[in-house]
Scaffold this active site. Structure first.
Site, PDB file in Angstrom:
ATOM      1  N   GLY A 169       0.841  -1.188   0.000  1.00 49.47           N
ATOM      2  CA  GLY A 169       0.000   0.000   0.000  1.00 49.47           C
ATOM      3  C   GLY A 169       0.870   1.230   0.000  1.00 49.47           C
ATOM      4  O   GLY A 169       2.052   1.167   0.363  1.00 49.47           O
ATOM      5  N   GLN A 188       2.934   9.884   1.699  1.00 48.32           N
ATOM      6  CA  GLN A 188       4.270   9.275   1.649  1.00 48.32           C
ATOM      7  C   GLN A 188       5.101   9.772   0.472  1.00 48.32           C
ATOM      8  O   GLN A 188       6.312   9.566   0.447  1.00 48.32           O
ATOM      9  CB  GLN A 188       4.166   7.740   1.585  1.00 48.32           C
ATOM     10  N   CYS A 224       6.773  -0.650   6.890  1.00 49.10           N
ATOM     11  CA  CYS A 224       6.292   0.505   6.134  1.00 49.10           C
ATOM     12  C   CYS A 224       7.390   0.963   5.188  1.00 49.10           C
ATOM     13  O   CYS A 224       8.565   0.968   5.558  1.00 49.10           O
ATOM     14  CB  CYS A 224       5.934   1.619   7.111  1.00 49.10           C
ATOM     15  N   LEU A 225       6.983   1.356   3.987  1.00 49.25           N
ATOM     16  CA  LEU A 225       7.966   1.837   3.014  1.00 49.25           C
ATOM     17  C   LEU A 225       8.611   3.145   3.472  1.00 49.25           C
ATOM     18  O   LEU A 225       9.662   3.524   2.956  1.00 49.25           O
ATOM     19  CB  LEU A 225       7.297   2.042   1.646  1.00 49.25           C
ATOM     20  N   HIS A 268      -3.548   0.752   8.308  1.00 48.41           N
ATOM     21  CA  HIS A 268      -2.199   1.321   8.215  1.00 48.41           C
ATOM     22  C   HIS A 268      -2.170   2.459   7.191  1.00 48.41           C
ATOM     23  O   HIS A 268      -1.601   3.530   7.456  1.00 48.41           O
ATOM     24  CB  HIS A 268      -1.228   0.193   7.829  1.00 48.41           C
ATOM     25  N   GLU A 269      -2.803   2.240   6.026  1.00 49.25           N
ATOM     26  CA  GLU A 269      -2.774   3.272   4.970  1.00 49.25           C
ATOM     27  C   GLU A 269      -3.575   4.503   5.367  1.00 49.25           C
ATOM     28  O   GLU A 269      -3.140   5.628   5.134  1.00 49.25           O
ATOM     29  CB  GLU A 269      -3.287   2.708   3.638  1.00 49.25           C
ATOM     30  N   HIS A 314      -1.699   6.835   7.567  1.00 49.40           N
ATOM     31  CA  HIS A 314      -0.780   7.753   6.871  1.00 49.40           C
ATOM     32  C   HIS A 314      -1.481   9.059   6.509  1.00 49.40           C
ATOM     33  O   HIS A 314      -0.870  10.127   6.552  1.00 49.40           O
ATOM     34  CB  HIS A 314      -0.265   7.115   5.577  1.00 49.40           C
TER      35      HIS A 314
HETATM   36 NI    NI Z   1       3.232   2.642   5.547  1.00 54.64          NI
END
Ligand code: NI
Length: 200
Positions: free
Chosen positions: A49, A54, A102-103, A144-145, A148
């Protein structure tokens, strides 16, 4: 389409509460190009995701997709889903312990409590309102998304900081026990997917 730079922990832009996308902007090329870039950037980074915050865009848009992925072969699949202005509420009060990465937090994973089942409402990229329920690991990914978009990272939700781990040490020390503890939920998630005829 272009791959954008994914911001990393400590970048103030990750802490911005994103603004809702106006209804008259859904079809705008700027919005549609942003969605394409989110998809390309998520796929390039092999993420499950990615949220607009981000890549430094403070708008409430996130994308999700889980294909077969060597980073997490246990994850139930999610077809490509684009969520504009998503909001969710729990179904019931059950939670489970997710171990998230997480990225934007490269290298770390940690244990986070997530609602086990949620209903989410969002607008898709065609401007159509959608409402669906997610269960289990998929529900965790969605939460989670959306976090963000509120300027939150999973690290904010890690209650026991001793669970923070590198990916390598997660695989070595935590993965087996965690997956074992998740088996009933994963079986239920799989059963629901089959009955809903969505991809496994
Ligand atoms: Ni993330």
């Amino acid at each position: 389409m272009a791959t954008r730079k994914i911001l990393q922990l400590g970048d103030p832009a990750l802490r911005v509460v994103a603004k809702a996308v106006a209804a008259n902007s859904f079809a705008h090329p700027t919005t549609q190009n942003l969605i394409d870039d989110l998809i390309e950037t998520m796929r390039d980074a092999q993420g499950s995701g990615l949220a607009a915050t981000q890549i430094g865009v403070p708008l409430r848009i996130c994308v999700l997709e889980v294909k077969k992925n060597p980073r997490y072969p246990y994850k139930p699949l999610i077809p490509l889903t684009i969520m504009i202005n998503p909001t969710w509420e729990p179904i019931g009060d059950e939670t489970y312990e997710n171990i998230e990465g997480c990225l934007s937090v490269i290298g770390l994973r940690g244990r986070v409590s997530r609602a086990k089942e949620i209903r989410i409402t969002y607008v898709d990229r065609l401007g159509v309102e959608q409402s669906m329920s997610y269960y289990g690991l998929r529900a965790g990914t969605v939460q989670h998304e959306v976090d963000h978009l509120d300027g939150l990272l999973f690290t904010d939700r890690v209650e026991d900081r001793q669970t923070l781990t590198t990916w390598e040490n997660f695989n070595q020390y935590q993965k087996e026990e965690w997956l074992k503890s998740l088996q009933p939920m994963l079986r239920e998630e799989s059963r629901r997917s089959r009955s809903a005829k969505t991809p496994q």
